[in-house]
Design an enzyme around this catalytic site. Structure first.
Site, mmCIF file in Angstrom:
data_model
loop_
_atom_site.group_PDB
_atom_site.id
_atom_site.type_symbol
_atom_site.label_atom_id
_atom_site.label_comp_id
_atom_site.label_asym_id
_atom_site.label_seq_id
_atom_site.Cartn_x
_atom_site.Cartn_y
_atom_site.Cartn_z
ATOM 1 N N GLU A 185 17.347 4.888 -4.648
ATOM 2 C CA GLU A 185 16.958 5.735 -5.704
ATOM 3 C C GLU A 185 15.912 5.276 -6.365
ATOM 4 O OE1 GLU A 185 19.058 7.978 -9.493
ATOM 5 O OE2 GLU A 185 19.771 8.055 -7.618
ATOM 6 N N HIS A 242 29.303 -1.010 -8.424
ATOM 7 C CA HIS A 242 29.379 0.227 -7.599
ATOM 8 C C HIS A 242 29.372 -0.237 -6.005
ATOM 9 C CE1 HIS A 242 28.051 4.101 -5.662
ATOM 10 N NE2 HIS A 242 28.556 4.569 -6.416
ATOM 11 N N HIS A 305 34.103 5.986 -11.616
ATOM 12 C CA HIS A 305 34.599 4.671 -11.024
ATOM 13 C C HIS A 305 35.084 3.586 -12.164
ATOM 14 C CE1 HIS A 305 32.665 5.421 -7.133
ATOM 15 N NE2 HIS A 305 31.702 5.491 -7.724
#
Length: 359
Positions: A185, A242, A305
């Site tokens: 990203e 993550h 999460h």
């Protein structure tokens, strides 16, 4: 138009600690880049929110946009409360002036969490750079659309934020991402900004949180200080990142190695989407003689999460797995962006970018 020089500076940042919310099955999806308000714990609420992947650090591409869209479609049919959207400053005002600091985040549809993390980072930027107009840009269109549909709150995507800056006559543009790492990203952001290189006099892009060795040391110091009360020799302190398929996934192994080298033998780092995974972390913990386990997200925002995959009551959650292995589990549901020290590390990255404009 003549293409003007695009000055891109890559700066660094680090993480800190925040407060505690108990283990719960509260469900929210959010993204990377992601965090929470200065020194407070992100509240865990029952229900389900928009499907968004956390970041921190990492990204929508890295977790699967199709999965996020499918989860959001299901979530639309459920009851949930994410807080008061009106308390959040979307920072999409005009009247910017010649100097702008655009804070780019993946985003989250969880209203309270958005204010306490992304909003808190933006507040810190505003305080540190009074001569700059601080504005917001999210990279997840899924989140933007959902917040608009649900709460009638408009948040600029990166393209809209850049167009707003151009129309407002911004000459000096500093962009500070709240990404955890230099992953997919971040690369997408740099490429998108390059497309506007003829619109501004000077542009500088700050680096993600974990970039230099000093960043890692600062993050390690922050998270260990925040969890020092649990480091009693019989408790394993496990951080859930993550994870990404990109090469930047190495940051988790690096953090683990640095913790071990610094003598933090009771600390473990894993990921929810990549390696090392839950099974790897659980196996390492079983090698010790621990009675208790503390779980905490290594993400800017504590969203789905953190609340579900880590602290939820589902059969696949980290909490369930460690309880099933016989450990007493405590969940610290708080995003790194909630911590004042993390906010200030992002400010340092932005400062380096600002300084580069005068070189």
């Amino acid at each position: 138009m003549k293409i003007k020089k695009l000055a891109v500076l890559l700066t660094a940042a680090a993480l800190t600690a925040s407060a505690v919310a108990g283990c719960s099955g509260a469900k929210e999806t959010e993204a990377v880049a992601s965090g929470a308000g200065a020194g407070t714990a992100a509240e865990t609420t029952a229900g389900t929110t928009a499907a968004e992947t956390t970041a921190a650090e990492n990204t929508a591409e890295e977790s699967g946009k199709e999965e996020a869209a499918d989860a959001m479609a299901q979530e639309d049919e459920e009851n949930y409360d994410t807080g008061d959207a009106s308390k959040d400053n979307t920072r999409n005002q005009d009247g910017i002036g010649e100097d702008e600091l655009l804070v780019v985040s993946f985003g989250t549809s969880y209203n309270d969490n958005r204010r306490l993390t992304v909003g808190a980072i933006e507040d810190a930027m505003e305080k540190a750079f009074p001569d700059y107009s601080v504005r917001r840009g999210f990279t997840s269109q899924i989140i933007i659309d959902h917040v608009k549909s649900r709460d009638n709150v408009a948040i600029d995507n990166v393209g809209e934020a850049l167009e707003r800056a151009e129309k407002n006559g911004v000459r000096n543009l500093v962009i500070q991402p709240t990404h955890l790492m230099d992953g997919l990203e971040y690369t997408d952001l740099v490429n998108e900004v390059a497309g506007y290189s003829d619109a501004f006099g000077k542009v500088a892009i700050g680096k993600p949180l974990l970039t230099t060795d000093d960043d890692f040391k600062a993050v390690m110091k922050a998270v260990t200080e925040a969890t020092a009360e649990y480091d009693d020799g019989e408790t394993a302190i496990c951080f859930m990142g993550h994870g990404t398929e990109a090469d930047s996934n190495h940051v988790y192994a690096k953090m683990q190695d640095m913790l071990a080298d610094a003598g933090y033998k009771n600390y473990y780092v894993g990921t929810v989407e990549a390696e090392p995974g839950l099974e790897d972390v659980l196996a390492k913990v079983k090698e010790g003689s621990y009675k208790k386990v503390v779980l905490e997200p290594l993400m800017i925002v504590a969203g789905d999460h953190a609340n579900n995959d880590m602290a939820g009551d589902g059969e696949d959650s980290w909490k369930t797995a460690f309880e099933g292995a016989g450990y007493e589990v405590t969940c610290l549901v708080r995003g790194l962006g909630e911590m004042e020290k993390i906010q200030q590390l992002f400010v340092e990255h932005a400062q380096a970018a600002v300084d580069s404009l005068s070189k």
